[in-house]
Design an enzyme around this catalytic site. Sequence first.
Site, PDB file in Angstrom:
ATOM      1  N   HIS A 162       0.839  -1.196   0.000  1.00  0.00           N
ATOM      2  CA  HIS A 162       0.000   0.000   0.000  1.00  0.00           C
ATOM      3  C   HIS A 162       0.878   1.253   0.000  1.00  0.00           C
ATOM      4  CE1 HIS A 162      -3.341  -2.662   1.184  1.00  0.00           C
ATOM      5  NE2 HIS A 162      -4.126  -1.705   0.709  1.00  0.00           N
ATOM      6  N   LYS A 166      -0.269   4.786   4.649  1.00  0.00           N
ATOM      7  CA  LYS A 166      -1.204   3.857   5.317  1.00  0.00           C
ATOM      8  C   LYS A 166      -0.739   3.579   6.741  1.00  0.00           C
ATOM      9  CE  LYS A 166      -3.753  -0.460   4.808  1.00  0.00           C
ATOM     10  NZ  LYS A 166      -5.021   0.187   5.187  1.00  0.00           N
TER      11      LYS A 166
END
Length: 278
Positions: A162, A166
Amino acid sequence: MTAGTTDTTETPNEETRLAVTGATGRMGRAVLDAAAERGTLTVVLAVNRDPAAADADGSRAIEPAADLPAMLNERVPDVLVDFSGPDSAVEYANACADTGVAFVTGTTGFDDAQRGRLREASETIPVLRAANFSRGIQALLGAVGEAIGALPGYDVELTETHHNRKRDAPSGTAKTILDRIETSRSNGEIDDSDAEVSDRTYGREGIQPRTEGEIGVHVRRAGDVRGEHEVLVAGNDEVLTLTHRAESRGVFAAGALDSAAWLAGRDPGVYEFGEVLR
Ligand code: NAD
């Protein structure tokens, strides 16, 4: 209010009144963009906790979430879509329960107590929580279950990637995939010894040989990657990889809005994204 429908491909006839929380965030913006393109959804309230951030977004009417229950009472949305943080999501769910507004959240990183509080809210209103609102991930879950059932004793490794902002790790989606792997192992026609069921290993370093039944979990954070999950299943001189890659946040926003339209007007309770798609 939108009448409940079991087919998301069907366009609801009535307008659904929508509230959005975390509205200045990456997903909040994607939800507002997607909602603007749907003729059957009207955003009646978009809020964010930080008034400065809300004010900074001159292109949209985003308001500070100072007194959400009062705002919900005044604007009367059918459903609220939340992509914020676990604490705020619970707070917003309670506000929805107090005002009779259906609640959809894509927020991840809830602990057990927070999940319990969402379940409490679901005694009063319909609540739908999904760690991933993409249709492709739903298909991946089915494929993973099938592969695990068909390949007993094979090694399994999960890798997720990600963007570099995040917060929670592994991702909520990775946890859902891990749960599916473990459920498939325990339900499949395979040896049901403990070793076969669950043993998650988060990264490896130094002398750390693989143990039987272990599931390796690997987390990468880089750039602006929207979300990538890969399940690798290997054994018997063969390797199977199942990969899902989200190419824009629009895919999650679309799933959340499909869920919102489907959830509005339903009975109190806990619902799943898979039910929306079915
Ligand atoms: P982001 O940081 O860009 O946005 C979060 C927004 O929520 C911001 O506007 C922030 O001000 C607000 N917020 C954060 N904590 C808050 C708090 N305690 N109180 C009030 N407001 C708060 O994050 P994002 O990338 O938009 O992701 C938001 C959440 O959605 C994360 O949990 C992420 O993992 C999850 N997510 C889920 C899916 C899915 O399909 N379910 C997809 C992408 C992201």
